[in-house]
Design an enzyme around this catalytic site. Structure first.
Site, short mmCIF file in Angstrom:
data_model
loop_
_atom_site.label_atom_id
_atom_site.label_comp_id
_atom_site.label_asym_id
_atom_site.label_seq_id
_atom_site.Cartn_x
_atom_site.Cartn_y
_atom_site.Cartn_z
N VAL A 1 -71.16 -6.29 -64.35
CA VAL A 1 -71.07 -5.20 -63.38
C VAL A 1 -71.23 -3.88 -64.12
O VAL A 1 -71.24 -3.85 -65.34
CB VAL A 1 -69.73 -5.22 -62.60
CG1 VAL A 1 -69.58 -6.53 -61.84
CG2 VAL A 1 -68.54 -4.99 -63.52
N ALA B 1 -70.82 -0.59 -66.10
CA ALA B 1 -69.82 -0.26 -67.13
C ALA B 1 -68.84 0.77 -66.56
O ALA B 1 -69.14 1.49 -65.61
CB ALA B 1 -70.52 0.29 -68.37
N SER C 1 -79.33 -8.29 -74.55
CA SER C 1 -80.57 -7.51 -74.56
C SER C 1 -81.76 -8.37 -74.20
O SER C 1 -81.80 -9.56 -74.49
CB SER C 1 -80.83 -6.90 -75.93
OG SER C 1 -82.08 -6.21 -75.90
N LYS D 1 -74.71 -3.83 -80.00
CA LYS D 1 -75.70 -3.65 -78.93
C LYS D 1 -76.04 -2.16 -78.77
O LYS D 1 -77.20 -1.79 -78.54
CB LYS D 1 -75.18 -4.23 -77.61
CG LYS D 1 -76.05 -3.92 -76.39
CD LYS D 1 -77.39 -4.60 -76.50
CE LYS D 1 -78.42 -4.32 -75.44
NZ LYS D 1 -78.17 -3.58 -74.27
N HIS E 1 -78.36 -1.27 -81.52
CA HIS E 1 -79.66 -1.87 -81.15
C HIS E 1 -80.40 -0.92 -80.20
O HIS E 1 -81.59 -0.65 -80.38
CB HIS E 1 -79.43 -3.24 -80.47
CG HIS E 1 -80.58 -3.74 -79.67
ND1 HIS E 1 -80.91 -3.23 -78.42
CD2 HIS E 1 -81.51 -4.70 -79.92
CE1 HIS E 1 -81.98 -3.85 -77.97
NE2 HIS E 1 -82.37 -4.73 -78.85
N ASN E 2 -79.70 -0.40 -79.21
CA ASN E 2 -80.35 0.51 -78.26
C ASN E 2 -80.77 1.81 -78.93
O ASN E 2 -81.82 2.37 -78.61
CB ASN E 2 -79.43 0.81 -77.08
CG ASN E 2 -79.31 -0.37 -76.13
OD1 ASN E 2 -79.63 -1.50 -76.49
ND2 ASN E 2 -78.85 -0.13 -74.93
N GLU F 1 -83.81 1.14 -80.66
CA GLU F 1 -84.86 1.04 -79.63
C GLU F 1 -85.37 2.44 -79.23
O GLU F 1 -86.57 2.65 -79.09
CB GLU F 1 -84.24 0.31 -78.43
CG GLU F 1 -85.12 0.10 -77.24
CD GLU F 1 -84.30 -0.53 -76.09
OE1 GLU F 1 -83.60 -1.54 -76.32
OE2 GLU F 1 -84.35 0.02 -74.99
P1 2AM Z 1 -72.25 -4.85 -55.51
O1 2AM Z 1 -73.47 -5.70 -55.29
O2 2AM Z 1 -71.10 -5.26 -54.63
O3 2AM Z 1 -72.52 -3.37 -55.44
C1 2AM Z 1 -74.41 -3.72 -60.55
O4 2AM Z 1 -74.22 -2.58 -59.80
C2 2AM Z 1 -73.37 -4.76 -60.20
O5 2AM Z 1 -72.06 -4.21 -60.35
C3 2AM Z 1 -73.46 -5.25 -58.77
O6 2AM Z 1 -73.25 -6.65 -58.79
C4 2AM Z 1 -72.32 -4.53 -58.09
O7 2AM Z 1 -71.76 -5.17 -56.99
C5 2AM Z 1 -71.31 -4.50 -59.20
N1 2AM Z 1 -70.28 -3.50 -58.99
C6 2AM Z 1 -70.43 -2.15 -59.05
N2 2AM Z 1 -69.23 -1.54 -58.82
C7 2AM Z 1 -68.33 -2.52 -58.62
C8 2AM Z 1 -66.94 -2.54 -58.37
N3 2AM Z 1 -66.25 -1.40 -58.29
N4 2AM Z 1 -66.33 -3.74 -58.19
C9 2AM Z 1 -67.04 -4.88 -58.29
N5 2AM Z 1 -68.36 -4.94 -58.56
C10 2AM Z 1 -68.99 -3.78 -58.72
#
Ligand code: 2AM
Length: 489
Positions: free
Chosen positions: A82, A84, A136, A191, A194-195, A198
């Site tokens: 998900v 960061a 990556s 990582k 690495h970026n 890159e």
């Molecule tokens: P989503 O589809 O419900 O938005 C990339 O954005 C991934 O992170 C997606 O799978 C998104 O889920 C998830 N994501 C973003 N914010 C989140 C949160 N607060 N809780 C759970 N999943 C989250």
């Protein structure tokens, strides 16, 4: 598809955006039944549907966190992909509520390494294990074989080593592109660097393009040919390959080539900036990577640059540019060599940053092993990484890649071309910040005596900071000001 006979899957994956979906399908394809979950449940159904279409892969979807967690065999392992930051904390809270002692969560995102260390501690208090794993290779890599950089709990790593070894990119004669990186946030840190590397590679390639196009007047077809040719030799790499491809792609919305219509403004997500910040924190010189970051900042000032180009239009840059008759074949070969030499310097900087952090944190990073797992799957994958691995195999304590005998010879063989390209660019008013930074790095590192003696003199003059001498030990201070009064001219 029915669950396996145990009624439990081997692993779970939460967060089904493109990377998550692809990694889940990759894991399933390698024979590991996988449970998947996403906050927005439509993505769960989408992933299960894709799994059917892509070969009836063993992917099992769940719409609520409790049944998702309970569908996985113990000790449970869940990879999280998900966004960061806060979403990671929220997802951990959601999942860990249903997990038990000995279970493990793996964050596969580009997370700041200290967040991983904080979470690993918090999880340990609950008896849960935690890994921060750099992934990556983009969508393609995630689906068919990424480079994986797992760091954190070694016990957790051992629980899923069998999966990671199969899921990672496989490079003939060098094995799967995964290794246990080290403790704490080391996987995320590696990582991140690495970026940063890159960023450097992409900037150097962009400068090669700029010199060939703006000074050498190469057409897109000629650029495509040159890069495709380069990709057969020592520069063979994913980034050179896709660059050659890009020059061949026509605009689908008008005449000409797509690359010429793309706005010259680079986006970024932060790992390059973190790399440069860390280099500064650790007093490690990383000028090529810093130059690529600065170039991204400047590229963002499109309107200012457009205005500035008008201010300086009449100052003759155009004349200089057009007055240079160039031998295209010779220029292509010179630029190829300049790119390669610049790249060596950039990797030397990245590797030295990793070593400095490893010493600070006690991670015991194996630099040769990192070069090995970057040989496949990831964005910087390149034949060149094999050379780096061998350099560290020859001498794990190598202070700088530049002084490895093979790299040293390569630099020497290319330095004339390297200098020619940069001089030509400077005289043509075409900036080559990455190549120039690399050359300056080399020219600074290789010189026994630098003008730092003058800086020390100045510091002692105005701030009594003291200085050391070349001819005797100790710390010295001179009343420069008093003496200068008598000697002033
Ligand atoms: P989503 O589809 O419900 O938005 C990339 O954005 C991934 O992170 C997606 O799978 C998104 O889920 C998830 N994501 C973003 N914010 C989140 C949160 N607060 N809780 C759970 N999943 C989250």
């Amino acid at each position: 598809m029915a669950l396996p006979s145990s009624n439990l899957t081997r692993i779970g994956l939460a967060g089904l955006a493109v990377m998550g979906q692809n990694l889940a399908l990759n894991i399933a394809e390698k024979g590991f039944p996988i449970s998947v979950y996403n906050r927005t449940t439509s993505k769960v159904d989408e992933t299960v549907e894709r799994a059917k279409l892509e070969g009836n892969l063993p992917v099992y979807g769940f719409h609520d966190p409790a049944s998702f967690v309970n569908s996985i065999q113990k000790p449970r392992v869940i990879i999280m992909l998900v966004k960061a930051g806060a979403p990671v904390d929220q997802t951990i809270a959601t999942l860990s509520a249903h997990m038990e002692k000995g279970d493990c969560i793996i964050d596969g995102g580009n997370e700041w390494y200290e967040n991983t260390e904080r979470r690993e501690k918090a999880m340990a208090e609950l008896g849960l294990l935690y890994l921060g794993m750099g992934v990556s290779g983009g969508e393609e890599g995630a689906r068919h074989g990424p480079s994986l950089m797992p760091g954190g709990s070694f016990e957790a790593y051992k629980n899923i080593e069998d999966i990671l070894l199969k899921v990672a990119a496989q490079v003939p004669d060098s094995g799967p592109c995964v290794t246990y990186i080290g403790k704490g946030g080391s996987g995320n840190f590696v990582k991140m660097v690495h970026n940063g590397i890159e960023y450097g590679d992409m900037q150097l390639i962009a400068e090669a393009y700029d010199v060939l196009k703006s000074v050498g007047k190469l057409s897109n077809t000629e650029l495509q040919q040159a890069f495709a040719e380069w990709n057969k030799g020592e520069l063979l790499s994913f980034l050179i390959e896709i660059t050659a491809d890009i020059f061949g792609i026509k605009d689908d919305k008008g005449d000409g080539y797509l690359v010429d219509k793309v706005l010259d403004k680079t986006g970024m997500k932060g790992t390059g900036k973190w790399t440069v910040q860390q280099a500064a924190e650790l007093s490690v010189a990383a000028p090529t990577i810093a130059a690529s970051l600065d170039s991204r900042f400047l590229s963002g000032l499109k309107e200012e640059r457009t205005a500035a180009s008008k201010v300086f239009q009449s100052d003759g840059f155009g004349d200089i540019l057009s007055s240079q008759p160039v031998d295209k074949a010779k220029l292509i070969e010179d630029v190829r060599q300049a790119l390669y030499a610049s790249k060596i310097c950039s990797y030397a900087q990245g590797m030295n940053l990793l070593r400095a952090k490893s010493i600070e944190k006690g991670w015991d990073l194996k630099l040769g092993e990192l070069a090995r797992i970057w040989k496949g799957g990831c964005i910087i994958r390149a034949i060149f990484l094999d050379r780096i691995k061998k350099a560290y195999d020859r001498n794990p304590d190598l202070p700088n890649l530049l002084v490895d005998p093979e790299f040293a010879q390569e630099i020497l063989d290319r330095q004339a071309a390297w200098r020619r390209v940069i001089c030509l660019a400077i005289n043509s008013g075409v900036s080559t910040p990455g190549m120039s930074a690399s050359l300056a790095y080399f020219d600074t590192y290789r010189r026994e005596r630098l003008p730092a003696n003058l800086i020390q003199s100045q510091r002692d003059y105005f701030g009594a900071h003291t200085y050391e001498r070349t001819d005797m030990p100790g710390s010295f201070h001179t009343e420069w000001f008093k003496i200068a009064k008598q000697t002033k001219i």
